[in-house]
Scaffold this active site. Structure first.
Site, PDB file in Angstrom:
ATOM      1  N   GLU A 108      44.460 -47.609  35.423  1.00  0.00           N
ATOM      2  CA  GLU A 108      44.627 -48.107  36.608  1.00  0.00           C
ATOM      3  C   GLU A 108      45.783 -48.835  37.143  1.00  0.00           C
ATOM      4  OE1 GLU A 108      44.107 -49.626  40.202  1.00  0.00           O
ATOM      5  OE2 GLU A 108      42.376 -48.138  39.534  1.00  0.00           O
ATOM      6  N   GLY A 141      49.601 -44.466  36.164  1.00  0.00           N
ATOM      7  CA  GLY A 141      48.941 -43.348  35.838  1.00  0.00           C
ATOM      8  C   GLY A 141      50.007 -41.947  35.733  1.00  0.00           C
ATOM      9  N   ASP A 159      40.760 -40.388  40.616  1.00  0.00           N
ATOM     10  CA  ASP A 159      39.784 -41.235  41.428  1.00  0.00           C
ATOM     11  C   ASP A 159      40.965 -42.248  42.008  1.00  0.00           C
ATOM     12  OD1 ASP A 159      37.961 -42.525  43.165  1.00  0.00           O
ATOM     13  OD2 ASP A 159      37.293 -43.814  41.541  1.00  0.00           O
ATOM     14  N   THR A 161      43.084 -43.230  46.107  1.00  0.00           N
ATOM     15  CA  THR A 161      42.810 -43.494  47.323  1.00  0.00           C
ATOM     16  C   THR A 161      43.619 -42.190  48.148  1.00  0.00           C
ATOM     17  OG1 THR A 161      45.137 -44.612  47.509  1.00  0.00           O
ATOM     18  CG2 THR A 161      43.262 -45.898  47.522  1.00  0.00           C
ATOM     19  N   ASP A 162      43.444 -41.832  49.535  1.00  0.00           N
ATOM     20  CA  ASP A 162      44.160 -40.888  50.023  1.00  0.00           C
ATOM     21  C   ASP A 162      45.563 -40.615  49.778  1.00  0.00           C
ATOM     22  OD1 ASP A 162      41.746 -39.468  51.216  1.00  0.00           O
ATOM     23  OD2 ASP A 162      41.655 -41.343  52.568  1.00  0.00           O
TER      24      ASP A 162
END
Length: 289
Positions: A108, A141, A159, A161-162
């Site tokens: 993350e 990432g 996972d 955000t847009d």
């Protein structure tokens, strides 16, 4: 924040949703994004990133269960799982429910998301943060995938955000090229591809990019109430087309053996199989076989 205040989502210019706020719990400007957590009257606690609803305690189970259980039960033998994003810990929690998983690496980029989730949304991850199989990394990432060894993961779950702002780099050719390289022979990568009623270009463009690196590209759907606009698509790119055609009874047997069946609020073996049957308005945005 006064009890008669509202928060309006800013995802779409001409359409949206709003929540009446009982209490604001946190608001932080991290190096990457604006993070807010508030207590709503209807959905429990809610996390908002840059004005867009990310997760609510009320319906998080839909998204988390489908993002984690579908690829892991389709694979059936996933031992090494990479999670990119998912700083609230809900995907990590579901991944670690699977006894086949020996290692779950979660990367993350925004440590503040993890910190605030652990403090204000502890029920979403539960004890996942302390599971010895979990390796939680605050980092990039993209960089992790670039440096990871070949064929080192069975499943990759993105996972994010847009594809704007901090999440944009997770939708590029370079990213998917490296995902294909670090996945094993039956490996699969899944990621959210938006609500196609409003974000058809997200599904179409992402699927086209993945098609250059994976032999099998499709999507499956989940109905998440707070992701307004109908079905949300979860993009699927794999090396083995058969993984999306596992018989219902096999999925049921795997879920039973894993101790998953009966623990979920949205996912079932029937939902799993049916989720790949797409309405035409969604299917038309996928690459032709």
């Amino acid at each position: 924040m006064p009890t008669d205040s509202w928060i309006n989502e800013t995802l779409y210019e001409a359409w949206g949703q709003r929540f009446r706020v009982k209490r604001e719990l946190a608001r932080v400007q991290s190096p990457f994004q604006d993070i807010a957590i508030f207590e709503s009257e209807t959905h429990g606690r809610v996390m908002v990133l840059d004005g867009v609803i990310q997760i609510t305690e009320g319906d998080e189970f839909v998204y988390q269960e489908m993002l984690a259980h579908v690829p892991l039960l389709a694979h059936g033998e996933a031992a090494n799982v990479l999670i990119i994003g998912a700083g609230d810990g809900g995907v990590l929690r579901r991944v670690l429910q699977h006894p086949t998983v020996k290692r779950a690496v979660m990367v993350e980029i925004d440590g503040e998301v993890i910190r605030l989730s652990r403090e204000f949304l502890p029920g979403i991850a539960g004890g996942a943060w302390n599971d010895p199989r979990a390796n939680v990394i605050v980092g990039d990432g993209i960089d992790y995938v670039k440096k990871a060894p070949d064929a080192s993961f069975d499943v990759i779950i993105v996972d994010s955000t847009d594809p704007i702002g901090v999440g944009e780099v997770l939708f590029t050719d370079d990213f998917y090229r490296n995902c294909a390289r670090i996945l094993t022979a039956r490996g699969v990568v899944v990621n959210q591809c938006g609500v196609p009623f409003m974000q058809a270009d997200e599904l179409r463009d992402t699927s086209a990019r993945r098609r250059a690196f994976f032999s099998h590209v499709t999507a499956y759907v989940a109905a998440v109430p707070t992701y307004v606009g109908g079905f949300m698509t979860l993009g699927w790119a794999g090396k083995d087309a058969g993984l999306t055609q596992i018989p219902l009874e096999t999925i049921r047997q795997r879920a039973s053996q894993a101790g998953i069946e009966g623990t979920t609020q949205y996912w079932t073996p029937e939902i799993h199989v049916g989720a790949f049957n797409l309405p035409p308005y969604i299917a038309r945005h996928l690459p032709k076989a």
